[in-house]
Motif scaffolding. Structure first.
Motif, PDB file in Angstrom:
ATOM      1  N   HIS A   2       0.846  -1.187   0.000  1.00  0.00           N
ATOM      2  CA  HIS A   2       0.000   0.000   0.000  1.00  0.00           C
ATOM      3  C   HIS A   2       0.881   1.236   0.000  1.00  0.00           C
ATOM      4  CE1 HIS A   2      -2.851  -2.974   1.518  1.00  0.00           C
ATOM      5  NE2 HIS A   2      -3.747  -2.220   0.920  1.00  0.00           N
ATOM      6  N   GLU A  20       3.902   2.737   1.758  1.00  0.00           N
ATOM      7  CA  GLU A  20       3.465   2.993   3.121  1.00  0.00           C
ATOM      8  C   GLU A  20       4.521   2.584   4.150  1.00  0.00           C
ATOM      9  OE1 GLU A  20      -0.896   2.343   4.428  1.00  0.00           O
ATOM     10  OE2 GLU A  20       0.179   0.486   4.882  1.00  0.00           O
ATOM     11  N   LYS A  44      -4.740   6.960  -2.204  1.00  0.00           N
ATOM     12  CA  LYS A  44      -4.183   5.763  -1.586  1.00  0.00           C
ATOM     13  C   LYS A  44      -4.328   4.627  -2.585  1.00  0.00           C
ATOM     14  CE  LYS A  44      -4.866   7.116   3.115  1.00  0.00           C
ATOM     15  NZ  LYS A  44      -5.133   6.704   4.460  1.00  0.00           N
ATOM     16  N   CYS A  45      -3.277   3.814  -2.701  1.00  0.00           N
ATOM     17  CA  CYS A  45      -3.245   2.764  -3.712  1.00  0.00           C
ATOM     18  C   CYS A  45      -2.763   1.443  -3.124  1.00  0.00           C
ATOM     19  CB  CYS A  45      -2.297   3.149  -4.843  1.00  0.00           C
ATOM     20  SG  CYS A  45      -2.731   4.659  -5.702  1.00  0.00           S
ATOM     21  N   GLU A  46      -3.158   0.378  -3.796  1.00  0.00           N
ATOM     22  CA  GLU A  46      -2.664  -0.962  -3.504  1.00  0.00           C
ATOM     23  C   GLU A  46      -1.942  -1.409  -4.777  1.00  0.00           C
ATOM     24  OE1 GLU A  46      -5.059  -4.165  -1.334  1.00  0.00           O
ATOM     25  OE2 GLU A  46      -5.286  -4.651  -3.475  1.00  0.00           O
ATOM     26  N   ASP A  48       1.502  -4.087  -6.550  1.00  0.00           N
ATOM     27  CA  ASP A  48       2.523  -5.126  -6.446  1.00  0.00           C
ATOM     28  C   ASP A  48       3.832  -4.561  -6.969  1.00  0.00           C
ATOM     29  OD1 ASP A  48       0.637  -7.021  -5.596  1.00  0.00           O
ATOM     30  OD2 ASP A  48       0.199  -7.641  -7.642  1.00  0.00           O
ATOM     31  N   LEU A  67      -7.577   3.001  -4.098  1.00  0.00           N
ATOM     32  CA  LEU A  67      -8.525   2.665  -3.036  1.00  0.00           C
ATOM     33  C   LEU A  67      -9.432   3.854  -2.768  1.00  0.00           C
ATOM     34  CD1 LEU A  67      -5.993   0.905  -0.669  1.00  0.00           C
ATOM     35  CD2 LEU A  67      -7.468  -0.140  -2.387  1.00  0.00           C
TER      36      LEU A  67
END
Length: 68
Positions: A2, A20, A44-46, A48, A67
């Motif tokens: 994140h 994060e 805010k991001c998720e 890989d 997100l």
């Protein structure tokens, strides 16, 4: 992982994600975002992080989801 999209250059279609858990900011391209995602600074991001020896940093970002 994140993190937050700290910089995004819409006309150039890339930006930087700040993980994060610390570490250097990571380059992200518009193509790495989910099709429905709208890249915007502060989001805010998720995502890989995968190994990529062709890059100076040795890694790149994939599958970025913004997100809500």
């Amino acid at each position: 992982m994140h993190g937050v999209l700290v910089t995004y250059f819409g006309s150039r279609k890339f930006g930087f994600l700040q993980p994060e858990d610390g570490g250097p900011d990571v380059l992200v391209h518009e193509r790495d975002f989910a099709k429905s995602a709208q890249p915007r600074e502060g989001a805010k991001c998720e995502f890989d992080i995968v190994s990529d020896r062709s890059r100076k940093s040795g890694y790149r970002v994939e599958r970025v989801k913004v997100l809500k």
